[in-house]
Design a protein around this motif. Sequence first.
Motif, PDB file in Angstrom:
ATOM      1  N   PHE A 297       1.183 -49.693  -1.737  1.00 30.84           N
ATOM      2  CA  PHE A 297       0.981 -48.819  -2.854  1.00 30.84           C
ATOM      3  C   PHE A 297       1.409 -47.167  -2.403  1.00 30.84           C
ATOM      4  N   GLU A 298       0.350 -46.459  -1.651  1.00 32.88           N
ATOM      5  CA  GLU A 298       0.179 -45.297  -0.877  1.00 32.88           C
ATOM      6  C   GLU A 298       1.205 -45.211  -0.216  1.00 32.88           C
ATOM      7  N   ALA A 299       1.864 -45.785   0.586  1.00 29.93           N
ATOM      8  CA  ALA A 299       2.920 -45.814   1.402  1.00 29.93           C
ATOM      9  C   ALA A 299       4.264 -45.479   0.959  1.00 29.93           C
ATOM     10  N   GLU A 300       3.998 -46.884  -0.725  1.00 32.16           N
ATOM     11  CA  GLU A 300       5.594 -46.223  -1.167  1.00 32.16           C
ATOM     12  C   GLU A 300       5.513 -44.792  -1.671  1.00 32.16           C
ATOM     13  N   PHE A 301       4.366 -44.539  -2.582  1.00 29.74           N
ATOM     14  CA  PHE A 301       4.107 -43.495  -3.348  1.00 29.74           C
ATOM     15  C   PHE A 301       5.005 -42.544  -2.864  1.00 29.74           C
ATOM     16  N   LEU A 302       4.465 -41.644  -1.577  1.00 27.33           N
ATOM     17  CA  LEU A 302       4.887 -40.735  -0.813  1.00 27.33           C
ATOM     18  C   LEU A 302       5.901 -40.827   0.002  1.00 27.33           C
ATOM     19  N   LYS A 303       7.266 -42.171   0.358  1.00 28.44           N
ATOM     20  CA  LYS A 303       7.927 -42.456   0.699  1.00 28.44           C
ATOM     21  C   LYS A 303       8.900 -41.530   0.225  1.00 28.44           C
ATOM     22  N   ASP A 304       9.722 -40.942  -0.954  1.00 28.91           N
ATOM     23  CA  ASP A 304      10.763 -40.402  -0.991  1.00 28.91           C
ATOM     24  C   ASP A 304      10.454 -39.246  -1.457  1.00 28.91           C
ATOM     25  N   GLU A 305       9.445 -38.662  -1.050  1.00 27.35           N
ATOM     26  CA  GLU A 305       8.581 -36.420  -1.677  1.00 27.35           C
ATOM     27  C   GLU A 305       8.958 -36.103  -0.611  1.00 27.35           C
ATOM     28  N   SER A 306       9.345 -34.681  -0.863  1.00 27.65           N
ATOM     29  CA  SER A 306       9.984 -34.007   0.178  1.00 27.65           C
ATOM     30  C   SER A 306       8.425 -33.089  -0.212  1.00 27.65           C
ATOM     31  N   ASN A 307       8.609 -31.997   0.937  1.00 27.24           N
ATOM     32  CA  ASN A 307       7.227 -31.612   1.270  1.00 27.24           C
ATOM     33  C   ASN A 307       6.852 -30.403  -0.121  1.00 27.24           C
ATOM     34  N   GLU A 308       7.917 -30.088  -0.084  1.00 25.24           N
ATOM     35  CA  GLU A 308       7.815 -29.042  -2.093  1.00 25.24           C
ATOM     36  C   GLU A 308       7.420 -30.034  -3.046  1.00 25.24           C
ATOM     37  N   ASP A 309       7.599 -31.160  -3.148  1.00 28.05           N
ATOM     38  CA  ASP A 309       7.198 -32.306  -3.795  1.00 28.05           C
ATOM     39  C   ASP A 309       5.694 -32.544  -3.719  1.00 28.05           C
ATOM     40  N   VAL A 310       5.390 -32.814  -2.363  1.00 30.56           N
ATOM     41  CA  VAL A 310       4.413 -33.048  -1.767  1.00 30.56           C
ATOM     42  C   VAL A 310       2.877 -31.439  -2.085  1.00 30.56           C
ATOM     43  N   LYS A 311       3.592 -30.732  -2.431  1.00 29.73           N
ATOM     44  CA  LYS A 311       2.490 -29.519  -2.310  1.00 29.73           C
ATOM     45  C   LYS A 311       2.302 -29.971  -3.827  1.00 29.73           C
ATOM     46  N   GLU A 312       3.549 -29.681  -4.785  1.00 32.88           N
ATOM     47  CA  GLU A 312       3.257 -29.274  -5.827  1.00 32.88           C
ATOM     48  C   GLU A 312       2.242 -30.360  -6.653  1.00 32.88           C
ATOM     49  N   LEU A 313       2.437 -31.557  -6.103  1.00 32.76           N
ATOM     50  CA  LEU A 313       1.786 -32.544  -5.962  1.00 32.76           C
ATOM     51  C   LEU A 313      -0.541 -32.433  -5.438  1.00 32.76           C
ATOM     52  N   ILE A 314      -0.801 -32.047  -4.569  1.00 31.03           N
ATOM     53  CA  ILE A 314      -2.084 -31.325  -4.101  1.00 31.03           C
ATOM     54  C   ILE A 314      -1.754 -30.391  -4.895  1.00 31.03           C
ATOM     55  N   LEU A 315      -1.714 -29.193  -5.297  1.00 32.03           N
ATOM     56  CA  LEU A 315      -1.758 -28.442  -6.418  1.00 32.03           C
ATOM     57  C   LEU A 315      -2.429 -28.691  -7.643  1.00 32.03           C
ATOM     58  N   ALA A 316      -1.321 -29.110  -8.491  1.00 33.33           N
ATOM     59  CA  ALA A 316      -1.972 -30.332  -9.469  1.00 33.33           C
ATOM     60  C   ALA A 316      -2.748 -31.300  -9.636  1.00 33.33           C
ATOM     61  N   ALA A 317      -3.154 -32.882  -8.340  1.00 28.67           N
ATOM     62  CA  ALA A 317      -4.815 -32.219  -8.092  1.00 28.67           C
ATOM     63  C   ALA A 317      -5.506 -31.966  -7.669  1.00 28.67           C
ATOM     64  N   ASN A 318      -5.181 -29.936  -7.386  1.00 31.07           N
ATOM     65  CA  ASN A 318      -6.029 -30.018  -7.128  1.00 31.07           C
ATOM     66  C   ASN A 318      -7.232 -28.930  -8.665  1.00 31.07           C
ATOM     67  N   TYR A 319      -5.622 -28.703  -9.892  1.00 32.28           N
ATOM     68  CA  TYR A 319      -5.825 -27.984 -10.779  1.00 32.28           C
ATOM     69  C   TYR A 319      -6.519 -29.275 -11.739  1.00 32.28           C
ATOM     70  N   LEU A 320      -6.452 -30.326 -11.603  1.00 33.47           N
ATOM     71  CA  LEU A 320      -6.814 -31.005 -12.351  1.00 33.47           C
ATOM     72  C   LEU A 320      -8.515 -31.690 -11.961  1.00 33.47           C
ATOM     73  N   ASN A 321      -8.383 -31.718 -10.672  1.00 28.07           N
ATOM     74  CA  ASN A 321     -10.194 -31.784  -9.945  1.00 28.07           C
ATOM     75  C   ASN A 321      -9.751 -33.778 -10.231  1.00 28.07           C
ATOM     76  N   ILE A 322      -8.537 -33.632  -9.595  1.00 30.12           N
ATOM     77  CA  ILE A 322      -8.309 -35.620  -9.329  1.00 30.12           C
ATOM     78  C   ILE A 322      -8.760 -36.195  -7.564  1.00 30.12           C
ATOM     79  N   LYS A 323     -10.441 -36.491  -7.412  1.00 28.87           N
ATOM     80  CA  LYS A 323     -10.899 -35.725  -5.684  1.00 28.87           C
ATOM     81  C   LYS A 323      -9.756 -37.441  -4.825  1.00 28.87           C
ATOM     82  N   GLU A 324     -10.116 -38.187  -5.682  1.00 30.15           N
ATOM     83  CA  GLU A 324      -8.245 -39.558  -4.361  1.00 30.15           C
ATOM     84  C   GLU A 324      -7.805 -39.217  -5.033  1.00 30.15           C
TER      85      GLU A 324
END
Lengths: 294, 203
Positions: free
Chosen positions: B123-150
């Motif tokens: 699932f994790e391999a699939e999840f990031l497969k087509d994400e661009s760097n900008e998308d990943v950054k957005e996700l990191i910022l969102a996960a950080n803001y929402l406080n989702i450790k996993e």
Amino acid sequence: MGADFSALFFGQEGFNACSNGSNVSLQAKPNLGDLPEDCVALILGYFDPPGICKLASMNRAFRGASWADFVWESKLPSNYELLLRKVFDDVPENLGKRQIYERLCRANSFDGGTKRVWLHKRTGGVCLSIASKGLAITGIDDRRYWNHIPTEESRFCTVAYLQQIWWFEVDGEVDFPLPTGSYSVFFKLQLGRASKRFGRRICNSEHVHGWDIKPVQFQLWTSDGQYAASKCFLKETGKWNYYHVGTFVVDSSNASTKIKFSMTQIDCTHTKGGLCLDSVVIYPNEFRERLTHF
Amino acid sequence: MANGENQNPNPNPIEATPGAAARTITLKTADGEIFEVEEAVAMEFGTVKSFFEDDAVSATKPMPLPNVSGSALSRVITYCRRSLEIRSMIPPATSEDATAAEAVQGEGDLEAEKAAKQERKEFEAEFLKDESNEDVKELILAANYLNIKELLDFLCRSVALRIQNKSVEYARKFFGIEGDYTPEEEAQIRQEYAWAFEGVDED
């Protein structure tokens, strides 16, 4: 302004490696370089210390993140406070965890300079070295048998050289708060006496004899009852080798571990000699493969 | 329409109150999108959890998430939902139904754990497969803001893996970083870190 940098995150290696001429702040799209320091620190945490330091020079955010205490706390051995107290008479206060790591990576002396301890930089594993002058060598006071000779090949600047002897025995011990884990003990030895002549290293093997008749015995004991022993013939004149004594396990970081070790060849039907004894080292077991030659 | 579809007909639905229909929590993103999320999933977000724990506010008013875009939240919800599903594949340590087959349960647990691990990996391999760097950054910022450790750990780990054993130049290009140091400053910094590379580790 350079082309839009939108590499695929996973997938092809060959992303558009064009350098973006414009200033980061002028870019229309944000990129991973804009991550806040605490997120960068989380990423850095997945690297080993040399890796973290390498990335620290990328930009200010990375450098700042590379100082984060929580990142370095995870690299330090669990009992680092005990280590600090053992090694420093006055433990400096207000040191960041990164500075503590750096200090502990140096080969710090203890027990009057006869022993050194340091952290392996990449793994944070604790390594110990006991100098020849910190070992109990039978006959060391008799210059017919043993001599201390200065050399730049030893981190202690001196090794013990055996000319010849019947009863060969070297004992030693160390008492140190090792972190939990398993460790290997080695004797660092060389057959033959090295020196530099006209810039070249040459090895004098005139006294080397007796090591191929009977094997040498190595042993170790720990204060909690572990024991290991091994036997082998010393070989390879002119080269420093690490001879494996055995391994032992530390399962509680809160106590000090006392280890005794010895190397003997006491068959008195033959003499042996021409041996340089540098030190005894204790390394985390994961390094055993790289050091053992036999 | 916000994505509220649970595609996997889970035989063990994750419910806060057994027997009742799953409660949903309404979230509103920075760009005005409304998401109705199952309570169990929303509680994976540390910020949402503490918001609803602080005052027993009913979920009638949508909780604003000013730092998260709709597209990011959608991905985050997908991740958390799937993550919960995978976690529920492992039976809890103390089973509430005392069945006669408890002795067999131990072995079954190990199998279930292995299967869950494998599912997560795929699932994790699939999840990031087509994400661009900008998308990943957005996700990191969102996960950080929402406080989702996993999720945050997973994303950071993935980024780290991507630049492991690569040169600093590669890392700079990957992150899209312009070095902001002068050559003198850079030399100074390298000096600061020289200790990490010098000296002999018999290695």
